[in-house]
Motif scaffolding. Structure first.
Motif, PDB file in Angstrom:
ATOM      1  N   ARG A   1       0.851  -1.188   0.000  1.00 30.53           N
ATOM      2  CA  ARG A   1       0.000   0.000   0.000  1.00 30.53           C
ATOM      3  C   ARG A   1       0.890   1.241   0.000  1.00 30.53           C
ATOM      4  O   ARG A   1       1.969   1.240   0.617  1.00 30.53           O
ATOM      5  N   HIS A   2       0.381   2.282  -0.644  1.00 28.92           N
ATOM      6  CA  HIS A   2       1.199   3.469  -0.880  1.00 28.92           C
ATOM      7  C   HIS A   2       1.909   3.959   0.393  1.00 28.92           C
ATOM      8  O   HIS A   2       1.242   4.311   1.389  1.00 28.92           O
ATOM      9  N   ALA A   3       3.241   3.961   0.325  1.00 24.88           N
ATOM     10  CA  ALA A   3       4.099   4.507   1.396  1.00 24.88           C
ATOM     11  C   ALA A   3       3.884   3.830   2.752  1.00 24.88           C
ATOM     12  O   ALA A   3       4.264   4.395   3.777  1.00 24.88           O
ATOM     13  N   ASP A   4       3.274   2.632   2.749  1.00 25.39           N
ATOM     14  CA  ASP A   4       2.934   1.948   4.005  1.00 25.39           C
ATOM     15  C   ASP A   4       4.073   0.988   4.371  1.00 25.39           C
ATOM     16  O   ASP A   4       4.163  -0.128   3.862  1.00 25.39           O
TER      17      ASP A   4
ATOM     18  N   GLY B   1      10.737   8.335  -5.841  1.00 25.91           N
ATOM     19  CA  GLY B   1      11.183   9.225  -4.777  1.00 25.91           C
ATOM     20  C   GLY B   1      10.064  10.222  -4.500  1.00 25.91           C
ATOM     21  O   GLY B   1       9.476  10.245  -3.423  1.00 25.91           O
ATOM     22  N   VAL B   2       9.726  11.014  -5.526  1.00 26.94           N
ATOM     23  CA  VAL B   2       8.543  11.882  -5.476  1.00 26.94           C
ATOM     24  C   VAL B   2       7.489  11.209  -6.355  1.00 26.94           C
ATOM     25  O   VAL B   2       7.774  10.838  -7.497  1.00 26.94           O
ATOM     26  N   PHE B   3       6.286  11.042  -5.816  1.00 25.02           N
ATOM     27  CA  PHE B   3       5.216  10.406  -6.603  1.00 25.02           C
ATOM     28  C   PHE B   3       4.609  11.458  -7.529  1.00 25.02           C
ATOM     29  O   PHE B   3       4.176  12.514  -7.082  1.00 25.02           O
ATOM     30  N   SER B   4       4.614  11.124  -8.816  1.00 17.25           N
ATOM     31  CA  SER B   4       4.418  12.172  -9.811  1.00 17.25           C
ATOM     32  C   SER B   4       3.002  12.733  -9.850  1.00 17.25           C
ATOM     33  O   SER B   4       2.816  13.862 -10.280  1.00 17.25           O
ATOM     34  N   MET B   5       2.019  11.990  -9.425  1.00 15.17           N
ATOM     35  CA  MET B   5       0.652  12.507  -9.495  1.00 15.17           C
ATOM     36  C   MET B   5       0.233  13.204  -8.209  1.00 15.17           C
ATOM     37  O   MET B   5      -0.664  14.044  -8.201  1.00 15.17           O
ATOM     38  N   GLU B   6       0.861  12.831  -7.084  1.00 17.00           N
ATOM     39  CA  GLU B   6       0.471  13.404  -5.789  1.00 17.00           C
ATOM     40  C   GLU B   6       1.459  14.473  -5.330  1.00 17.00           C
ATOM     41  O   GLU B   6       1.105  15.357  -4.562  1.00 17.00           O
TER      42      GLU B   6
ATOM     43  N   LEU C   1       6.370  12.436  -0.991  1.00 20.67           N
ATOM     44  CA  LEU C   1       7.697  11.799  -0.991  1.00 20.67           C
ATOM     45  C   LEU C   1       7.602  10.388  -0.415  1.00 20.67           C
ATOM     46  O   LEU C   1       6.875  10.172   0.567  1.00 20.67           O
ATOM     47  N   ALA C   2       8.366   9.471  -0.979  1.00 23.79           N
ATOM     48  CA  ALA C   2       8.484   8.143  -0.359  1.00 23.79           C
ATOM     49  C   ALA C   2       9.193   8.322   0.979  1.00 23.79           C
ATOM     50  O   ALA C   2      10.145   9.102   1.067  1.00 23.79           O
ATOM     51  N   PRO C   3       8.752   7.615   2.018  1.00 27.74           N
ATOM     52  CA  PRO C   3       9.396   7.770   3.338  1.00 27.74           C
ATOM     53  C   PRO C   3      10.724   7.016   3.365  1.00 27.74           C
ATOM     54  O   PRO C   3      10.864   5.965   3.986  1.00 27.74           O
TER      55      PRO C   3
ATOM     56  N   GLY D   1      19.492  19.681  -3.983  1.00 26.52           N
ATOM     57  CA  GLY D   1      18.815  19.111  -5.152  1.00 26.52           C
ATOM     58  C   GLY D   1      19.209  17.672  -5.442  1.00 26.52           C
ATOM     59  O   GLY D   1      18.942  17.176  -6.530  1.00 26.52           O
ATOM     60  N   ARG D   2      19.799  17.007  -4.447  1.00 24.88           N
ATOM     61  CA  ARG D   2      20.180  15.610  -4.687  1.00 24.88           C
ATOM     62  C   ARG D   2      19.021  14.654  -4.444  1.00 24.88           C
ATOM     63  O   ARG D   2      19.184  13.447  -4.502  1.00 24.88           O
ATOM     64  N   GLY D   3      17.869  15.210  -4.161  1.00 25.04           N
ATOM     65  CA  GLY D   3      16.665  14.404  -4.173  1.00 25.04           C
ATOM     66  C   GLY D   3      16.164  13.968  -2.809  1.00 25.04           C
ATOM     67  O   GLY D   3      16.598  14.459  -1.762  1.00 25.04           O
ATOM     68  N   VAL D   4      15.245  13.013  -2.862  1.00 31.69           N
ATOM     69  CA  VAL D   4      14.506  12.614  -1.655  1.00 31.69           C
ATOM     70  C   VAL D   4      15.442  11.978  -0.621  1.00 31.69           C
ATOM     71  O   VAL D   4      15.271  12.163   0.581  1.00 31.69           O
ATOM     72  N   ALA D   5      16.455  11.238  -1.087  1.00 28.36           N
ATOM     73  CA  ALA D   5      17.388  10.617  -0.139  1.00 28.36           C
ATOM     74  C   ALA D   5      18.170  11.703   0.602  1.00 28.36           C
ATOM     75  O   ALA D   5      18.441  11.579   1.806  1.00 28.36           O
ATOM     76  N   GLU D   6      18.504  12.783  -0.082  1.00 31.56           N
ATOM     77  CA  GLU D   6      19.181  13.897   0.601  1.00 31.56           C
ATOM     78  C   GLU D   6      18.235  14.521   1.635  1.00 31.56           C
ATOM     79  O   GLU D   6      18.637  14.819   2.754  1.00 31.56           O
TER      80      GLU D   6
END
Ligand SMILES: Cc1ncc(COP(=O)(O)O)c(C=O)c1O
Length: 392
Positions: free
Chosen positions: A155-158, A181-186, A189-191, A221-226
């Motif tokens: 389930r999403h991000a669960d 990493g970033v969900f494109s429609m919402e 961010l992925a946890p 700007g290195r993304g969600v992991a940063e």
């Protein structure tokens, strides 16, 4: 010609038109920027582009592509292992690896190819792949291509659900957890802070497609992991060069030297398809240089996202508060979202409506995307146009 077949296909298109779900395609006559020129419409404000850092029209990014065209010509006219790769590919890949903090990186002609070329190459019948339910279509197709590998969806991000599934598959040789990493429609961010922990506890491998996070999320700007401070804990990154990093095209995998080494040997788009054009490689390399040397651009983009979000909230729209540059405005029915988008275009604002099957039935939306190239006046102009369409 098989007339009946072509007629059947036309009937399918007619049915989409009747339902109001047929997409229309516009033609632009000037570079992608905050504003551009659209055939038949003149100057328009773009509120739906992935040109997050405004680099698609950056003079040095354009110049770098031109220089590469002179230096290397149009391309290798062959796949890499047959006729070699240009130095500019190696330079780009080294810079991408340095940017993501990985040992190596490998470019593809699109992130679509990176995802579909990666997943089936590293998985076999004794493995399992576990995917967030809202993952991008290219990850889903990559998983489908790993046809002998058992798969599951969490389930999403669960993260609890993910852990449960991992427990069920504890005997698998490799357990690959796949997420945007970033969900494109919402725009959420992925946890990743928790995801890497769950992966560690269950001996799983993490794959993050950060196409909408690269250049946008995180201090530099290195993304969600940063953003979550876990850059060194993700096993494999994929991302695109077709959004923040210049916007031409192209994608890549960044990971350890062995993973990249295997992809070079066995990933099907690598061994059966040409490499990126050198022009695109050079523009992306320059985009990375601009980003590395001007991290303030990311902070300024993030400030503009905050401004736009606040303005929309003040006008009564429900907006998310995720640290990405994607702000969906929910409409409901697909036909209504397409109608709203078309009415906005008549007012000189280009913002795309997304409906089923891209998003679940009943959750159609227009997706607002903020760029570094936008000014505060652009956001006000957009909000005024939106008001007149939605409230007018
Ligand atoms: C999360 C994600 N992955 C991959 C892609 C595909 O990227 P490319 O255009 O480089 O194939 C997209 C594009 O929309 C995306 O949003």
């Amino acid at each position: 010609m098989h007339r009946e077949f072509h007629q059947q296909v036309q009937t399918e298109l007619d049915a989409m038109a009747d339902k109001g779900t047929l997409k229309s395609f516009q033609h632009l006559q000037a570079p992608m920027d905050a504003h551009t020129r659209m055939e038949g419409k003149g100057d328009i404000l773009i509120m739906s582009s992935n040109n997050y850092l405004g680099l698609a029209s950056e003079p040095s990014v354009i110049e770098a592509g031109k220089r590469a065209l002179d230096e290397y010509g149009a391309g290798t006219a062959s796949v890499r292992f047959i006729c070699g790769t240009f130095e500019i590919h190696r330079d780009l890949e080294q810079r991408l690896a340095a940017f993501f903090g990985t040992e190596r990186a490998l470019s593809y002609v699109a992130c679509w190819n990176a995802n579909t070329g990666l997943i089936p190459t590293i998985l076999g019948p004794d493995d399992v792949v576990i995917s967030d339910e809202l993952n991008h279509a290219s990850l889903i197709d990559g998983i489908r291509l790993a046809s002998k590998t058992p798969r599951a969806i969490y389930r999403h991000a669960d993260m609890e659900h993910l852990a449960e599934i991992l427990k069920e598959h504890s005997g698998a040789r490799r357990k690959l957890v796949v997420t945007d990493g970033v969900f494109s429609m919402e725009g959420d961010l992925a946890p990743l802070d928790r995801l890497v922990e769950v992966c560690r506890e269950h001996g799983a491998i993490s794959l993050v497609d950060d196409s909408h996070g690269t250049g946008v999320v995180g201090k530099t700007g290195r993304g969600v992991a940063e953003h979550f401070g876990v850059q060194d804990q993700v096993d494999i990154y994929t991302s695109t060069l077709g959004k923040a990093l210049g916007g031409a095209a192209g994608g890549f995998v960044a990971s350890s030297a062995p993973v990249i080494g295997l992809l070079e040997q066995a990933s099907r788009p690598q061994i059966f398809s040409n490499a990126l054009p050198p022009t695109v490689s050079a523009s992306a390399l320059e985009a990375l240089r601009v980003l590395d040397e001007n991290p303030g651009r990311v902070a300024e983009l993030q400030r503009k996202v905050g401004f736009c979000r606040q303005l929309l909230a003040e006008r009564g729209y429900e907006v998310n508060d995720h640290p990405s540059a994607i702000i969906p405005i929910m409409i409901g029915e697909t036909a209504k979202a397409i109608e709203a988008s078309s009415a906005l275009l008549d007012k000189g604002v280009f913002v795309t409506g997304f409906g089923y099957p891209v998003v679940p039935e009943g959750t159609a939306r227009i997706r607002v995307q903020v760029s570094y190239a936008h000014s505060e006046d652009d956001f006000v102009r957009f909000a005024d146009a939106l008001d007149s369409v939605m409230k007018g």
